[in-house]
Write a protein that holds these residues in place. Structure first.
Motif, PDB file in Angstrom:
ATOM      1  N   ILE A  91       1.689   9.065 -11.199  1.00 37.47           N
ATOM      2  CA  ILE A  91       1.679   7.397 -12.026  1.00 37.47           C
ATOM      3  C   ILE A  91       0.449   6.815 -11.544  1.00 37.47           C
ATOM      4  O   ILE A  91       0.275   5.535 -11.636  1.00 37.47           O
ATOM      5  CB  ILE A  91       2.999   7.040 -12.337  1.00 37.47           C
ATOM      6  N   PRO A  92      -0.642   7.351 -11.169  1.00 40.87           N
ATOM      7  CA  PRO A  92      -1.502   6.829 -11.043  1.00 40.87           C
ATOM      8  C   PRO A  92      -2.630   5.204 -11.865  1.00 40.87           C
ATOM      9  O   PRO A  92      -2.625   3.881 -11.700  1.00 40.87           O
ATOM     10  CB  PRO A  92      -2.988   7.512 -10.784  1.00 40.87           C
ATOM     11  N   LYS A  93      -2.194   5.774 -13.162  1.00 39.68           N
ATOM     12  CA  LYS A  93      -2.736   4.748 -14.537  1.00 39.68           C
ATOM     13  C   LYS A  93      -1.650   3.009 -14.166  1.00 39.68           C
ATOM     14  O   LYS A  93      -2.567   2.371 -14.036  1.00 39.68           O
ATOM     15  CB  LYS A  93      -2.565   5.284 -15.665  1.00 39.68           C
ATOM     16  N   GLN A  94      -0.816   3.598 -14.101  1.00 40.23           N
ATOM     17  CA  GLN A  94       0.166   2.487 -14.357  1.00 40.23           C
ATOM     18  C   GLN A  94      -0.477   1.862 -12.532  1.00 40.23           C
ATOM     19  O   GLN A  94      -0.071   0.518 -12.688  1.00 40.23           O
ATOM     20  CB  GLN A  94       1.696   2.268 -13.473  1.00 40.23           C
ATOM     21  N   ILE A  95      -0.077   2.368 -11.348  1.00 38.27           N
ATOM     22  CA  ILE A  95      -0.815   1.282 -10.439  1.00 38.27           C
ATOM     23  C   ILE A  95      -1.570   0.894 -10.741  1.00 38.27           C
ATOM     24  O   ILE A  95      -1.852  -0.422 -10.017  1.00 38.27           O
ATOM     25  CB  ILE A  95      -1.202   2.418  -9.203  1.00 38.27           C
ATOM     26  N   PHE A  96      -2.702   1.664 -11.463  1.00 37.94           N
ATOM     27  CA  PHE A  96      -4.256   0.985 -11.590  1.00 37.94           C
ATOM     28  C   PHE A  96      -4.329  -0.387 -12.145  1.00 37.94           C
ATOM     29  O   PHE A  96      -4.992  -1.503 -12.368  1.00 37.94           O
ATOM     30  CB  PHE A  96      -5.515   1.555 -11.942  1.00 37.94           C
ATOM     31  N   LEU A  97      -3.418  -0.163 -13.991  1.00 35.58           N
ATOM     32  CA  LEU A  97      -3.762  -1.438 -13.889  1.00 35.58           C
ATOM     33  C   LEU A  97      -2.521  -3.004 -13.183  1.00 35.58           C
ATOM     34  O   LEU A  97      -2.984  -4.085 -14.075  1.00 35.58           O
ATOM     35  CB  LEU A  97      -2.753  -0.486 -15.148  1.00 35.58           C
ATOM     36  N   LEU A  98      -2.033  -2.485 -13.108  1.00 33.68           N
ATOM     37  CA  LEU A  98      -0.791  -3.257 -12.058  1.00 33.68           C
ATOM     38  C   LEU A  98      -1.850  -4.232 -10.879  1.00 33.68           C
ATOM     39  O   LEU A  98      -1.645  -5.482 -10.501  1.00 33.68           O
ATOM     40  CB  LEU A  98       0.366  -2.630 -11.269  1.00 33.68           C
ATOM     41  N   SER A  99      -2.730  -3.062 -10.828  1.00 34.59           N
ATOM     42  CA  SER A  99      -3.654  -3.612  -9.379  1.00 34.59           C
ATOM     43  C   SER A  99      -4.495  -4.915 -10.653  1.00 34.59           C
ATOM     44  O   SER A  99      -4.845  -6.035  -9.660  1.00 34.59           O
ATOM     45  CB  SER A  99      -4.798  -2.640  -9.063  1.00 34.59           C
ATOM     46  N   ILE A 100      -5.144  -4.258 -11.616  1.00 30.76           N
ATOM     47  CA  ILE A 100      -6.289  -5.389 -12.577  1.00 30.76           C
ATOM     48  C   ILE A 100      -5.779  -6.638 -12.659  1.00 30.76           C
ATOM     49  O   ILE A 100      -6.658  -7.601 -12.530  1.00 30.76           O
ATOM     50  CB  ILE A 100      -6.740  -4.465 -13.873  1.00 30.76           C
ATOM     51  N   MET A 134       0.978  -1.292   0.164  1.00 29.31           N
ATOM     52  CA  MET A 134       0.286  -0.034  -0.186  1.00 29.31           C
ATOM     53  C   MET A 134       0.913   1.167   0.146  1.00 29.31           C
ATOM     54  O   MET A 134       0.433   2.169  -0.829  1.00 29.31           O
ATOM     55  CB  MET A 134      -1.094  -0.010   1.102  1.00 29.31           C
ATOM     56  N   GLY A 135       2.052   1.341   0.700  1.00 31.05           N
ATOM     57  CA  GLY A 135       2.955   2.032   1.131  1.00 31.05           C
ATOM     58  C   GLY A 135       3.763   2.551  -0.589  1.00 31.05           C
ATOM     59  O   GLY A 135       3.181   3.964  -0.733  1.00 31.05           O
ATOM     60  N   PRO A 136       3.890   2.241  -0.723  1.00 32.80           N
ATOM     61  CA  PRO A 136       4.826   2.074  -2.250  1.00 32.80           C
ATOM     62  C   PRO A 136       3.540   2.773  -2.735  1.00 32.80           C
ATOM     63  O   PRO A 136       4.043   3.465  -3.786  1.00 32.80           O
ATOM     64  CB  PRO A 136       5.981   0.968  -2.817  1.00 32.80           C
ATOM     65  N   ALA A 137       2.311   1.774  -3.141  1.00 33.42           N
ATOM     66  CA  ALA A 137       1.523   2.260  -4.496  1.00 33.42           C
ATOM     67  C   ALA A 137       1.432   3.664  -4.096  1.00 33.42           C
ATOM     68  O   ALA A 137       1.253   4.952  -4.790  1.00 33.42           O
ATOM     69  CB  ALA A 137       0.220   1.051  -4.352  1.00 33.42           C
ATOM     70  N   ALA A 138       0.986   4.110  -2.968  1.00 34.24           N
ATOM     71  CA  ALA A 138       0.370   5.990  -2.717  1.00 34.24           C
ATOM     72  C   ALA A 138       1.649   6.191  -3.198  1.00 34.24           C
ATOM     73  O   ALA A 138       1.090   7.668  -3.640  1.00 34.24           O
ATOM     74  CB  ALA A 138       0.283   5.711  -0.977  1.00 34.24           C
TER      75      ALA A 138
END
Length: 444
Positions: free
Chosen positions: A271-280, A259-263
């Protein structure tokens, strides 16, 4: 900023901790209640979210009329009553009523509005991320504690703990949460649903929030039931309820670590788009593993993937919606997104329960995977990272509001008046205009 947000985020943390504590075990314990069926269990797991969705807007409207704190108190009282009813339920229908009542105290939109009142615009995204982080932490912590508490003291004890958490939240509300300043926003046109849905970024965030929450309740109907189904009844793993902590504990730890590194990367690196894609992608791998593996160890890996994906998304969702929405759309966009997410939470649990009645986990996993793949493709093609903005703070007495109004263009995203501090705040696209030039154009 953190001092302003921490008390209110703590209240949200305690409330969601109470809701999340039962998720890892509720489906398997609810199956033992009188009149229970897998479909009704699915409704119980996601039931709180149905009333959350229904009452989000009424609670937000009420808070505008009677104030944020009284509205939050009212919601916490309803939540407390629902928790007590759940604690003493002896049949599935009473438990369902209690879950519906828990969700009827829909204070999420009120808390979001209060954070907007308390925090300066340039820090609002961080404040939303902090609140999302608190929700993610409550989720992760609940996954470790819920199975242990339920196996040792019974699921009723979890609902009683939830009642205590509600009382603590009420105390915090009036002892620690600061009174927000009076903010006057200058809205120049009405927010239309069609405009919000036509904005690719806002639509993507609504889809992300909706599917994330729907998959959450679906997972929590499936995980304990699949793991604890006896071998004599066609089960694959045959775990005892007391062993469920062995899947949730590593998942909780992994989720907290991710959670920490993602935030940080999502917010600071933009780069929230890249975080969301990895989560998906992690969601896709999770459901495929949980749907088809016959190994307990591999199944645990699938659950870990799910927790990592969920906790990487959660701190960023509200923040990104507030960044993408235009000034006159923020309240509507957050309301639509949260209502949609809560409806999906309810439908996810109900859908999973129904599927268990008529089909098997493999078919369910395959069906969900198709949806996730389409979600991934859509996000790749449509979502963009947010534009960076800067803020100019000027004493209200030196600003010519007529000049400011006439100057408005695409480079000025928002301006509003902080009446408590007698300030005019102008939000503009970073690099598109020099601060000194902007100030010269709008001052007396």
């Amino acid at each position: 900023m953190f001092k302003k947000v921490f008390p209110l985020s703590s209240i949200i943390f305690l409330r969601f901790l109470g809701l999340f504590l039962v998720l890892p075990v509720l489906s398997v314990y609810a199956l033992e209640l009188e009149y229970s069926t897998p479909l009704l269990v699915g409704v119980v797991v996601g039931g709180y979210a149905l009333t959350q969705a229904i009452f989000q807007i009424p609670f937000g409207t009420l808070s505008d009329k009677i104030g944020r704190k009284p509205t939050i108190l009212f919601g916490l009282i309803i939540f407390l009553i629902g928790s007590i009813i759940c604690a003493y339920s002896t049949d599935i229908y009473t438990l369902m009523f209690g879950r519906f009542l828990q969700g009827a105290g829909a204070i999420g939109s009120v808390a979001t509005a209060m954070i907007s009142d308390l925090v300066e615009e340039e820090s609002r995204g961080k404040a939303m991320a902090i609140m999302g982080g608190f929700i993610a932490m409550s989720f992760a912590l609940a996954m470790g504690l819920g199975p242990v508490i339920a196996s040792n003291f019974g699921i009723s004890s979890i609902f009683l703990i939830t009642s205590v958490l509600a009382v603590i939240s009420m105390v915090l509300l009036f002892t620690s949460v600061p009174t927000p300043p009076k903010i006057r926003h200058i809205y120049h046109n009405d927010s239309k649903l069609s405009d919000i849905l036509k904005d690719n970024n806002l639509l993507n965030m609504i889809i992300i929030n909706t599917l994330q929450k729907g998959l959450m309740t679906m997972a929590f109907v499936l995980i304990p039931i699949i793991l604890t189904k006896p071998l004599t009844e066609g089960g694959v793993f045959g775990w005892e309820k007391a062993e469920l902590w062995q899947v949730y504990l590593p998942a909780m730890i992994a989720g907290l670590v991710a959670m920490g590194p993602a935030a940080v990367f999502g917010e600071k690196k933009n780069i929230p788009k890249q975080i969301f894609l990895l989560s998906i992608v992690l969601f896709l791998a999770s459901f495929l593993i949980m749907g088809f593996t016959t190994s307990s160890s591999v199944f645990v890996v699938g659950v870990v993937f799910f927790f990592i994906g969920f906790n990487m998304m959660e701190p960023l969702v509200q923040s990104m919606i507030s960044k993408f929405a235009k000034v006159h759309q923020k309240g509507a966009a957050l309301g639509i997104s949260n209502s949609s997410a809560y409806f999906a939470t309810f439908l996810g649990g109900t859908f999973a329960g129904l599927y268990l009645d008529i089909s098997d986990r493999g078919t369910l996993a395959a069906s969900v995977s198709v949806i996730i793949v389409l979600w991934l493709i859509w996000t790749v093609l449509k979502l963009q990272n947010p534009t960076r903005h800067s803020h100019l703070y000027l004493d209200h007495d030196i600003v010519d509001l007529d000049k400011l109004t006439a100057l408005e263009n695409d480079n000025i995203a928002e301006w509003y008046i902080n009446e408590t501090q007698n300030l005019v705040v102008v939000k503009y696209v970073t690099g598109a205009i020099e601060e000194e030039d902007l100030q010269a154009k709008i001052t007396l």
